[in-house]
Scaffold this motif. Structure first.
Motif, PDB file in Angstrom:
ATOM      1  N   ASP A 421      26.567  64.627  67.676  1.00 56.60           N
ATOM      2  CA  ASP A 421      27.117  65.449  66.590  1.00 56.60           C
ATOM      3  C   ASP A 421      27.153  64.627  65.301  1.00 56.60           C
ATOM      4  O   ASP A 421      28.206  64.418  64.690  1.00 56.60           O
ATOM      5  CB  ASP A 421      28.514  65.948  66.962  1.00 56.60           C
ATOM      6  N   LEU A 422      25.978  64.165  64.875  1.00 53.10           N
ATOM      7  CA  LEU A 422      25.866  63.234  63.746  1.00 53.10           C
ATOM      8  C   LEU A 422      26.606  63.720  62.495  1.00 53.10           C
ATOM      9  O   LEU A 422      27.238  62.910  61.804  1.00 53.10           O
ATOM     10  CB  LEU A 422      24.396  62.972  63.437  1.00 53.10           C
ATOM     11  N   PRO A 423      26.568  65.025  62.163  1.00 51.23           N
ATOM     12  CA  PRO A 423      27.296  65.460  60.959  1.00 51.23           C
ATOM     13  C   PRO A 423      28.789  65.211  60.996  1.00 51.23           C
ATOM     14  O   PRO A 423      29.450  65.195  59.955  1.00 51.23           O
ATOM     15  CB  PRO A 423      26.983  66.974  60.905  1.00 51.23           C
ATOM     16  N   SER A 424      29.344  65.009  62.204  1.00 55.48           N
ATOM     17  CA  SER A 424      30.782  64.748  62.298  1.00 55.48           C
ATOM     18  C   SER A 424      31.108  63.273  62.084  1.00 55.48           C
ATOM     19  O   SER A 424      32.272  62.909  61.936  1.00 55.48           O
ATOM     20  CB  SER A 424      31.307  65.176  63.673  1.00 55.48           C
ATOM     21  N   ARG A 425      30.084  62.416  62.059  1.00 54.05           N
ATOM     22  CA  ARG A 425      30.294  60.969  61.932  1.00 54.05           C
ATOM     23  C   ARG A 425      30.480  60.585  60.472  1.00 54.05           C
ATOM     24  O   ARG A 425      29.971  61.253  59.558  1.00 54.05           O
ATOM     25  CB  ARG A 425      29.109  60.209  62.516  1.00 54.05           C
ATOM     26  N   THR A 426      31.181  59.481  60.263  1.00 47.97           N
ATOM     27  CA  THR A 426      31.363  58.946  58.909  1.00 47.97           C
ATOM     28  C   THR A 426      30.988  57.472  58.888  1.00 47.97           C
ATOM     29  O   THR A 426      31.033  56.789  59.915  1.00 47.97           O
ATOM     30  CB  THR A 426      32.818  59.112  58.437  1.00 47.97           C
ATOM     31  N   THR A 427      30.601  56.992  57.706  1.00 45.66           N
ATOM     32  CA  THR A 427      30.149  55.600  57.592  1.00 45.66           C
ATOM     33  C   THR A 427      31.262  54.592  57.342  1.00 45.66           C
ATOM     34  O   THR A 427      31.101  53.423  57.715  1.00 45.66           O
ATOM     35  CB  THR A 427      29.087  55.480  56.493  1.00 45.66           C
ATOM     36  N   PRO A 428      32.387  54.930  56.692  1.00 43.10           N
ATOM     37  CA  PRO A 428      33.457  53.930  56.612  1.00 43.10           C
ATOM     38  C   PRO A 428      33.901  53.520  58.012  1.00 43.10           C
ATOM     39  O   PRO A 428      34.144  54.371  58.868  1.00 43.10           O
ATOM     40  CB  PRO A 428      34.575  54.664  55.859  1.00 43.10           C
ATOM     41  N   GLY A 429      33.972  52.245  58.235  1.00 38.42           N
ATOM     42  CA  GLY A 429      34.313  51.743  59.557  1.00 38.42           C
ATOM     43  C   GLY A 429      33.142  51.133  60.288  1.00 38.42           C
ATOM     44  O   GLY A 429      33.304  50.563  61.368  1.00 38.42           O
ATOM     45  N   MET A 430      31.922  51.223  59.709  1.00 35.00           N
ATOM     46  CA  MET A 430      30.782  50.587  60.358  1.00 35.00           C
ATOM     47  C   MET A 430      30.974  49.078  60.457  1.00 35.00           C
ATOM     48  O   MET A 430      30.661  48.468  61.474  1.00 35.00           O
ATOM     49  CB  MET A 430      29.490  50.902  59.598  1.00 35.00           C
ATOM     50  N   GLU A 431      31.505  48.474  59.405  1.00 36.73           N
ATOM     51  CA  GLU A 431      31.682  47.021  59.417  1.00 36.73           C
ATOM     52  C   GLU A 431      32.677  46.601  60.490  1.00 36.73           C
ATOM     53  O   GLU A 431      32.444  45.637  61.234  1.00 36.73           O
ATOM     54  CB  GLU A 431      32.116  46.532  58.035  1.00 36.73           C
ATOM     55  N   THR A 432      33.771  47.321  60.582  1.00 30.76           N
ATOM     56  CA  THR A 432      34.779  46.926  61.571  1.00 30.76           C
ATOM     57  C   THR A 432      34.291  47.183  62.994  1.00 30.76           C
ATOM     58  O   THR A 432      34.598  46.408  63.914  1.00 30.76           O
ATOM     59  CB  THR A 432      36.117  47.653  61.301  1.00 30.76           C
ATOM     60  N   LEU A 433      33.489  48.237  63.204  1.00 30.96           N
ATOM     61  CA  LEU A 433      32.944  48.478  64.538  1.00 30.96           C
ATOM     62  C   LEU A 433      31.983  47.363  64.933  1.00 30.96           C
ATOM     63  O   LEU A 433      31.972  46.923  66.089  1.00 30.96           O
ATOM     64  CB  LEU A 433      32.235  49.834  64.591  1.00 30.96           C
ATOM     65  N   TYR A 434      31.195  46.888  63.974  1.00 29.33           N
ATOM     66  CA  TYR A 434      30.289  45.773  64.272  1.00 29.33           C
ATOM     67  C   TYR A 434      31.084  44.514  64.615  1.00 29.33           C
ATOM     68  O   TYR A 434      30.739  43.784  65.551  1.00 29.33           O
ATOM     69  CB  TYR A 434      29.365  45.492  63.097  1.00 29.33           C
ATOM     70  N   LEU A 435      32.141  44.232  63.849  1.00 22.49           N
ATOM     71  CA  LEU A 435      32.961  43.052  64.139  1.00 22.49           C
ATOM     72  C   LEU A 435      33.530  43.129  65.554  1.00 22.49           C
ATOM     73  O   LEU A 435      33.636  42.114  66.244  1.00 22.49           O
ATOM     74  CB  LEU A 435      34.108  42.938  63.125  1.00 22.49           C
ATOM     75  N   HIS A 436      33.896  44.315  65.996  1.00 24.03           N
ATOM     76  CA  HIS A 436      34.509  44.489  67.320  1.00 24.03           C
ATOM     77  C   HIS A 436      33.476  44.365  68.435  1.00 24.03           C
ATOM     78  O   HIS A 436      33.643  43.575  69.370  1.00 24.03           O
ATOM     79  CB  HIS A 436      35.183  45.861  67.389  1.00 24.03           C
ATOM     80  N   GLU A 437      32.398  45.146  68.353  1.00 30.91           N
ATOM     81  CA  GLU A 437      31.428  45.196  69.450  1.00 30.91           C
ATOM     82  C   GLU A 437      30.398  44.072  69.378  1.00 30.91           C
ATOM     83  O   GLU A 437      29.912  43.605  70.406  1.00 30.91           O
ATOM     84  CB  GLU A 437      30.704  46.551  69.457  1.00 30.91           C
ATOM     85  N   GLY A 438      30.040  43.672  68.163  1.00 35.74           N
ATOM     86  CA  GLY A 438      29.012  42.658  67.985  1.00 35.74           C
ATOM     87  C   GLY A 438      29.598  41.281  67.746  1.00 35.74           C
ATOM     88  O   GLY A 438      30.231  40.684  68.617  1.00 35.74           O
ATOM     89  N   ALA A 439      29.373  40.753  66.531  1.00 35.06           N
ATOM     90  CA  ALA A 439      29.847  39.413  66.185  1.00 35.06           C
ATOM     91  C   ALA A 439      30.969  39.516  65.156  1.00 35.06           C
ATOM     92  O   ALA A 439      30.832  40.253  64.175  1.00 35.06           O
ATOM     93  CB  ALA A 439      28.697  38.586  65.621  1.00 35.06           C
ATOM     94  N   PRO A 440      32.075  38.809  65.408  1.00 41.12           N
ATOM     95  CA  PRO A 440      32.349  37.860  66.500  1.00 41.12           C
ATOM     96  C   PRO A 440      33.134  38.483  67.660  1.00 41.12           C
ATOM     97  O   PRO A 440      33.888  37.786  68.334  1.00 41.12           O
ATOM     98  CB  PRO A 440      33.193  36.804  65.801  1.00 41.12           C
TER      99      PRO A 440
END
Length: 610
Positions: A421-440
């Motif tokens: 449901d891509l239209p329901s998604r938002t871009t604010p929070g991409m950075e924090t999701l990367y910090l959580h799941e990716g690095a570090p």
């Protein structure tokens, strides 16, 4: 999310796979060996036995000795073997005088003891009567895990003819496991211990999606849709036919049997209520889940009130961001603005992939300021496959393998994000999701432990949810140190993600201990964050399926943040974040009580040093 490996961790939690011990080279005979060698011999022997009983776990570690098997899960014999092994391990451990071990071995002793006791607590006949009869749900279980594992894109290798043939053999054990799960569900029907109707309906939908893929469109056909070099044309033809036959004659029928059973027999007797507290014995299950998943003996009321306090604190910081960007409406209206304004909407799945890789490059530029050791395991970014995206979390991590002695075993860690449901998604929070799941976040936490071959393997590969998810959320708090979230909307996204974890304390305990409905929980999340309804619904349905797991994030993070603040205050100019992070990360996933003891000892040693 994640678990240790998040997908496997969810499977292990559902199937009651204990966190057993793993490898160190064998030491001298225990009767004459020094205590260190006795301890590590126990770790090694426990690991060897565990991997033989749980071959799927070995595959995730790149160990293919038992790769022609999936495992004898869900059976009485399986649970009996796990219980007997745990009891023997604990007896051998407690025969070793902990006080005579060095500090490092004392940590290993404490973690092994905690994991073994925790596993045994979950393997009592009383607990199995409440858990084993609910073998799968829509968020965890082999029907959600195995298709990806066997798809050619997961942890199962497809490099040789033997790999392909091993997968066919595992399919047969998977069929047995699913049929056995139906038997467990029938036991629960007789004892009155059943899943919620909502969970069952979701499982039916998942099974429909797998069945409707057909044969050549099946996720299970993936490995033979493209072969690696070295597979002969004759073998390719033979394997394609064998895979098609397995899907047509074994996998589609067993998924159909499970779906029809759930739809026609189980759904009519499933619970109308969603909270585990409304199930027979549910209060026992929930309190045990809280202690297991947070590693602390917390009550539902304590967790609920802590969540309310954190929600109020984060809300005040959100108000400050709203004022900073000049938004004139209420916070609820600001949430709606972020949910709906086109400028916050992703234009495509690929835009999100590219965006996450760009974020990764920004983090890489600053990461050495905070960490003295960087993982060698590479990180890939992917969106969820269609068959599981609807009920998947917003993001998750699947661990990789790095073996310098045998590069053929290597595979990257994978950060998955959700584009359903891509239209329901938002871009604010991409950075924090990367910090959580990716690095570090999870990529560092899991990879650094796995790559540290000086650790006994139960500390390299084992873990607990409070540490793993607590670290992921703690990693989000490093946004300023890593030069992230300089845009106020991205910072709001960071607060929104922290709010999610705070709301989980309120909502999870509300559902399972205070009688909240699914709709009540969804509305609470929409009222206190900018989450879209699709995400909020998936979150709430996840908590319904896996009681207590969502509590571990904030409990773990608050513990780590408190320990960091304590170290900063007591060490002053001697505090180095790289040293602190090494203390937290380089001995693998520790229960919170063990981690606190370790950090206290480290603080004392730094203070004592000249």
């Amino acid at each position: 999310m994640t678990v240790r490996n998040i997908l496997l961790a969810s499977v292990c939690a559902t199937l009651m796979i204990p966190a057993a011990a793993f490898a160190q080279p064998p030491a001298a005979a225990a009767t004459t060996a020094p205590l260190h060698d006795q301890l590590h011999r126990l770790f090694h022997e426990s690991d060897e036995a565990y991997l033989k009983r749980n071959p799927v776990y070995a595959i995730f570690r790149g160990d293919l000795r038992y790769a022609d098997h999936l495992g004898d899960f869900v059976s009485d014999a399986y649970y009996d073997a796990e219980r007997a092994a745990g009891e023997d391990d604990l007896k051998r451990l407690r025969a070793i005088d902990r006080s005579k071990l060095d500090a490092t071995d004392q940590i290993a002793y404490d973690v092994f003891e905690w994991q073994t006791v925790n596993a045994l607590n979950n393997l009592t006949p009383e607990m199995l009567a409440l858990v084993a009869v609910r073998p799968i749900d829509h968020f965890t279980g082999f029907h959600t895990f195995y298709p990806g594992f066997a798809s050619g894109q997961g942890a199962a290798p497809f490099k040789t003819v033997a790999d392909y043939e091993n997968n066919l053999k595992r399919h047969k054990e998977y069929v047995v496991l699913i049929d056995r799960s139906i038997g467990r569900f029938r036991q629960g029907m007789q004892s009155g211990v059943v899943q919620s109707k909502m969970t069952v309906s979701n499982m039916i939908g998942q099974l429909d999606a797998i069945i409707n893929q057909g044969v050549e469109g099946s996720v299970f056909y993936g490995p033979v849709s493209k072969f690696p070099d070295g597979i002969s044309p004759a073998d390719q033809v033979r394997l394609k036919a064998a895979y098609a036959a397995a899907i047509r004659d074994e996998l589609i029928p067993v998924h159909t049997r499970l779906r029809d059973f759930l739809k026609n027999e189980y759904l009519p007797v499933a619970r109308e209520t969603v909270g585990i507290g409304s199930m027979k014995g549910g209060d026992i299950v929930y309190r045990a889940a809280i202690e297991q998943l947070t590693t602390l003996p917390l009550t539902p009321d304590y967790v609920h009130n802590l969540g309310l306090s954190e929600v109020a604190r984060i809300k005040s910081e959100m108000e400050a961001i709203k004022q900073k960007v000049g938004f004139k409406g209420t916070l609820a209206e600001f949430f709606h603005y972020i949910r709906t304004d086109p400028k916050f909407k992703p234009t495509s799945k690929q835009q999100l992939v590219d965006g996450y890789y760009a974020i990764g490059k920004k983090v890489d530029a600053r990461i050495a300021e905070q960490f003295s050791t960087i993982p060698k395991t590479p990180l890939e970014i992917r969106y969820y496959e269609a068959y599981r995206e609807k009920t998947a979390a917003g993001g998750s991590y699947e661990s990789g393998v790095y073996d310098p002695k045998d590069p053929s075993k290597n595979r990257p860690g994978v950060f998955y994000f959700n584009t359903y449901d891509l239209p329901s998604r938002t871009t604010p929070g991409m950075e924090t999701l990367y910090l959580h799941e990716g690095a570090p976040g999870h990529h560092f936490q899991i990879s650094l432990a796995q790559e540290n071959d000086r650790l006994p393997a139960f500390m390299r590969y084992g873990g607990n949810t409070a540490y793993a998810e607590g670290w992921g959320l703690y990693a989000e708090t490093l946004w300023k140190e890593l030069g992230m979230e300089t845009d106020p909307y991205e910072r709001f996204g960071g607060l929104d993600d922290e709010m999610l974890r705070a709301m989980r304390l309120v909502v999870d305990s509300g559902i399972h201990a205070k009688g909240w409905t699914r709709e009540q929980a969804i509305q609470y999340m929409l009222a206190n964050s900018s989450m879209g309804e699709t995400d909020a619904t998936a979150e709430v349905e996840r908590y319904i399926a896996w009681p207590g797991q969502a509590l571990a994030y904030k409990i773990g993070q608050l513990t780590m943040s408190r320990l960091k603040a304590k170290a900063q205050q007591e060490l002053g100019a001697k505090f180095d974040p790289r040293d602190f992070h090494a203390q937290v990360l380089m001995t693998g996933a520790l229960p919170m009580t063990v981690l606190e003891k370790k950090i206290d000892n480290w603080i004392a040693s730094v203070k004592a040093a000249k």
